[in-house]
Design a protein around this motif. Structure first.
Motif, PDB file in Angstrom:
ATOM      1  N   ILE A  20       0.225  14.411   5.297  1.00 54.00           N
ATOM      2  CA  ILE A  20       0.195  14.287   3.865  1.00 54.00           C
ATOM      3  C   ILE A  20      -1.272  14.285   3.385  1.00 54.00           C
ATOM      4  O   ILE A  20      -1.869  13.488   3.697  1.00 54.00           O
ATOM      5  CB  ILE A  20       1.190  13.099   3.475  1.00 54.00           C
ATOM      6  CG1 ILE A  20       2.571  13.110   4.013  1.00 54.00           C
ATOM      7  CG2 ILE A  20       1.148  12.996   1.970  1.00 54.00           C
ATOM      8  CD1 ILE A  20       3.205  11.830   3.791  1.00 54.00           C
ATOM      9  N   TRP A  21      -1.390  15.367   2.508  1.00 53.35           N
ATOM     10  CA  TRP A  21      -3.006  15.192   2.084  1.00 53.35           C
ATOM     11  C   TRP A  21      -2.778  14.654   0.633  1.00 53.35           C
ATOM     12  O   TRP A  21      -1.922  14.874  -0.163  1.00 53.35           O
ATOM     13  CB  TRP A  21      -3.554  16.572   2.232  1.00 53.35           C
ATOM     14  CG  TRP A  21      -3.325  17.169   3.445  1.00 53.35           C
ATOM     15  CD1 TRP A  21      -2.359  18.220   3.847  1.00 53.35           C
ATOM     16  CD2 TRP A  21      -4.206  17.018   4.594  1.00 53.35           C
ATOM     17  NE1 TRP A  21      -2.620  18.460   5.358  1.00 53.35           N
ATOM     18  CE2 TRP A  21      -3.589  17.870   5.795  1.00 53.35           C
ATOM     19  CE3 TRP A  21      -5.281  15.974   4.900  1.00 53.35           C
ATOM     20  CZ2 TRP A  21      -4.212  17.682   6.891  1.00 53.35           C
ATOM     21  CZ3 TRP A  21      -5.748  15.938   6.206  1.00 53.35           C
ATOM     22  CH2 TRP A  21      -5.313  16.557   7.137  1.00 53.35           C
ATOM     23  N   SER A  22      -3.865  13.962   0.110  1.00 44.80           N
ATOM     24  CA  SER A  22      -3.912  13.403  -1.254  1.00 44.80           C
ATOM     25  C   SER A  22      -5.379  13.612  -1.916  1.00 44.80           C
ATOM     26  O   SER A  22      -6.309  13.729  -0.889  1.00 44.80           O
ATOM     27  CB  SER A  22      -3.377  11.938  -1.264  1.00 44.80           C
ATOM     28  OG  SER A  22      -4.440  11.107  -0.653  1.00 44.80           O
ATOM     29  N   GLY A  23      -5.544  13.642  -3.047  1.00 44.32           N
ATOM     30  CA  GLY A  23      -6.948  13.712  -3.664  1.00 44.32           C
ATOM     31  C   GLY A  23      -7.557  14.901  -3.615  1.00 44.32           C
ATOM     32  O   GLY A  23      -7.088  15.687  -3.195  1.00 44.32           O
ATOM     33  N   ILE A  24      -8.497  14.933  -4.403  1.00 42.34           N
ATOM     34  CA  ILE A  24      -9.280  16.161  -4.757  1.00 42.34           C
ATOM     35  C   ILE A  24     -10.213  16.587  -3.273  1.00 42.34           C
ATOM     36  O   ILE A  24      -9.848  17.677  -2.965  1.00 42.34           O
ATOM     37  CB  ILE A  24     -10.476  15.940  -5.615  1.00 42.34           C
ATOM     38  CG1 ILE A  24      -9.874  15.824  -6.918  1.00 42.34           C
ATOM     39  CG2 ILE A  24     -11.298  17.333  -5.763  1.00 42.34           C
ATOM     40  CD1 ILE A  24     -11.016  15.398  -8.068  1.00 42.34           C
ATOM     41  N   LEU A  25     -10.232  15.718  -2.484  1.00 49.75           N
ATOM     42  CA  LEU A  25     -10.911  15.865  -1.091  1.00 49.75           C
ATOM     43  C   LEU A  25      -9.825  16.126  -0.176  1.00 49.75           C
ATOM     44  O   LEU A  25     -10.281  16.373   1.166  1.00 49.75           O
ATOM     45  CB  LEU A  25     -11.791  14.906  -0.704  1.00 49.75           C
ATOM     46  CG  LEU A  25     -13.029  14.549  -1.707  1.00 49.75           C
ATOM     47  CD1 LEU A  25     -13.843  13.396  -1.205  1.00 49.75           C
ATOM     48  CD2 LEU A  25     -13.974  15.550  -2.084  1.00 49.75           C
ATOM     49  N   LYS A  26      -8.470  16.208  -0.569  1.00 44.61           N
ATOM     50  CA  LYS A  26      -7.491  16.543   0.523  1.00 44.61           C
ATOM     51  C   LYS A  26      -7.588  15.679   1.751  1.00 44.61           C
ATOM     52  O   LYS A  26      -7.839  16.061   3.053  1.00 44.61           O
ATOM     53  CB  LYS A  26      -7.600  17.863   0.791  1.00 44.61           C
ATOM     54  CG  LYS A  26      -7.156  18.740  -0.392  1.00 44.61           C
ATOM     55  CD  LYS A  26      -5.721  18.703  -0.834  1.00 44.61           C
ATOM     56  CE  LYS A  26      -5.521  19.516  -2.060  1.00 44.61           C
ATOM     57  NZ  LYS A  26      -4.352  19.412  -2.678  1.00 44.61           N
ATOM     58  N   ARG A  27      -7.662  14.397   1.496  1.00 43.50           N
ATOM     59  CA  ARG A  27      -7.796  13.468   2.506  1.00 43.50           C
ATOM     60  C   ARG A  27      -6.342  13.044   3.295  1.00 43.50           C
ATOM     61  O   ARG A  27      -5.373  12.956   2.324  1.00 43.50           O
ATOM     62  CB  ARG A  27      -8.419  11.938   2.123  1.00 43.50           C
ATOM     63  CG  ARG A  27      -9.920  12.391   2.083  1.00 43.50           C
ATOM     64  CD  ARG A  27     -10.646  10.907   1.539  1.00 43.50           C
ATOM     65  NE  ARG A  27     -11.829  10.939   1.244  1.00 43.50           N
ATOM     66  CZ  ARG A  27     -12.911   9.888   0.678  1.00 43.50           C
ATOM     67  NH1 ARG A  27     -12.287   8.989   0.362  1.00 43.50           N
ATOM     68  NH2 ARG A  27     -14.172  10.511   0.773  1.00 43.50           N
ATOM     69  N   LYS A  28      -6.254  12.870   4.447  1.00 43.14           N
ATOM     70  CA  LYS A  28      -5.140  12.552   4.956  1.00 43.14           C
ATOM     71  C   LYS A  28      -4.399  11.342   4.475  1.00 43.14           C
ATOM     72  O   LYS A  28      -5.001  10.136   5.054  1.00 43.14           O
ATOM     73  CB  LYS A  28      -5.022  12.670   6.476  1.00 43.14           C
ATOM     74  CG  LYS A  28      -3.823  12.324   7.311  1.00 43.14           C
ATOM     75  CD  LYS A  28      -4.012  12.580   8.639  1.00 43.14           C
ATOM     76  CE  LYS A  28      -2.704  12.358   9.495  1.00 43.14           C
ATOM     77  NZ  LYS A  28      -2.671  12.422  10.831  1.00 43.14           N
ATOM     78  N   GLU A  31       1.721  10.565   7.213  1.00 39.44           N
ATOM     79  CA  GLU A  31       2.221  11.701   7.883  1.00 39.44           C
ATOM     80  C   GLU A  31       3.894  11.666   8.018  1.00 39.44           C
ATOM     81  O   GLU A  31       4.370  10.462   8.023  1.00 39.44           O
ATOM     82  CB  GLU A  31       1.810  12.091   9.460  1.00 39.44           C
ATOM     83  CG  GLU A  31       1.873  10.619  10.287  1.00 39.44           C
ATOM     84  CD  GLU A  31       1.144  10.651  11.469  1.00 39.44           C
ATOM     85  OE1 GLU A  31       0.400  11.856  11.503  1.00 39.44           O
ATOM     86  OE2 GLU A  31       0.975   9.891  12.140  1.00 39.44           O
TER      87      GLU A  31
END
Length: 327
Positions: A20-28, A31
């Motif tokens: 599961i990715w979140s935020g502008i930086l697509k941090r994990k 899952e």
């Protein structure tokens, strides 16, 4: 780990997590634990039924077995070879041995392709057959699934739902596979058509000596089609064994609750309905210990802390339940 070579397919400790990715930086951020340590085996010309509620991970297991999804961990042993270690080139030549029939025949068939193009495509890509040989093979496949060979130039939308599923079966049979993964193959069909397709699948299995991984939430269909059954709950198999043993003597509380919902045609035989309280926990944050314990009426303190392993009780009937092991 020793693998019994007598099985056509042996799945060991299969795991599939979706990040599961979140935020502008697509941090994990977490899952989804869709499949979390599933093991089973299928012998040649036998059917393994995989049953459970929607979202329990059944379809993900089927797709990981075929490597349509890459497993996070575990082994998929097919004919004594671990296909999870295959390179793309090795996998391409190996795929002809395993095929899939999808749940929705309308979305799984290209609406811009004729029946001829759909069924011939695997032959064109994987065999050196001439055009005349492909024509004969096409007619043979359509006859096997009960379709009129004269309709080869029609498009999927010109067929009924049952006929479209037969086209999907014909496509899957084109390369003479040894294993077919059937993902809810009758769930979108009328009841009368379901019976026809199930009879067709049984006949094909007998004629071609196929092994099936049959995925469904329909308990009656699973009982009718399967030699062995695995019951899944929240990414894990909680009970597994011979189909007749599991249906006649369900041991895990979840299996008992699931089977209690089956309508019994024998009026004299009263079945007590078990109504589960609460909702299925999230696979993003599954409960500690036994995943079923928040809804289980037999839970103890041990169930809340310790995840029970699958334990063989008798005749290969295995159950993941502390209470079953203690009794």
């Amino acid at each position: 780990m020793n693998i019994d070579s007598s099985y056509l397919l042996a799945v060991r400790d299969l795991v599939k997590y979706f990040p599961i990715w979140s935020g502008i930086l697509k941090r994990k951020a977490g899952e989804v634990r869709a499949v979390d340590g599933v093991s089973f085996q299928i012998s040649e010309a036998q059917t393994m039924g995989l049953v459970g509620e929607s979202g329990c991970g059944k379809t993900t297991v089927g797709r990981c077995v075929l490597r349509l999804l890459e497993p996070t961990a575990g082994k998929v042993i097919f004919q004594n070879k671990d296909i999870t270690k295959f390179s793309p080139k090795e996998l391409l030549s190996f795929r002809r041995n395993m095929q899939m029939v999808f749940q929705d025949p309308q979305s799984s068939l290209n609406p811009r392709m004729t029946v001829k193009s759909i069924v011939e495509e695997p032959l064109i890509l994987n065999t050196p057959m001439s055009e005349s040989e492909r024509k004969n093979k096409l007619a043979e496949l359509l006859a096997v699934v009960g379709l009129n060979p004269d309709h080869v130039n029609r498009y999927p939308h010109e067929f009924s739902g049952g006929q479209r599923q037969r086209i999907g079966v014909a496509r899957a049979l084109a390369l003479n596979p040894k294993l077919m993964v059937l993902d809810e193959p009758t769930s979108s069909l009328d009841v009368s058509v379901q019976a026809q397709v199930l009879n067709l699948l049984r006949d094909i299995q007998e004629d071609f000596k196929l092994a099936y991984l049959f995925i469904s939430h329909d308990l009656a269909v699973i009982r009718q089609m399967s030699n062995t059954v695995g019951v899944m709950y929240l990414g894990k198999i909680v009970e597994r064994g011979n189909a007749e043993d599991v249906f006649s003597n369900p041991i895990h509380p979840y299996t008992q609750a699931l089977f209690s919902a089956i309508l019994d045609v024998e009026v004299e035989r009263k079945r007590k309905r078990i109504v589960l309280e609460g909702d299925v926990p999230s696979p993003i944050n599954p409960p500690k210990g036994c995943r079923f314990h928040p809804r289980c009426w037999r839970r103890s303190a041990r169930c809340c802390d310790e995840d029970p392993p699958l334990t063989v009780l008798n005749n290969g009937h295995t159950v993941a339940c502390h209470k079953a092991r203690e009794s």
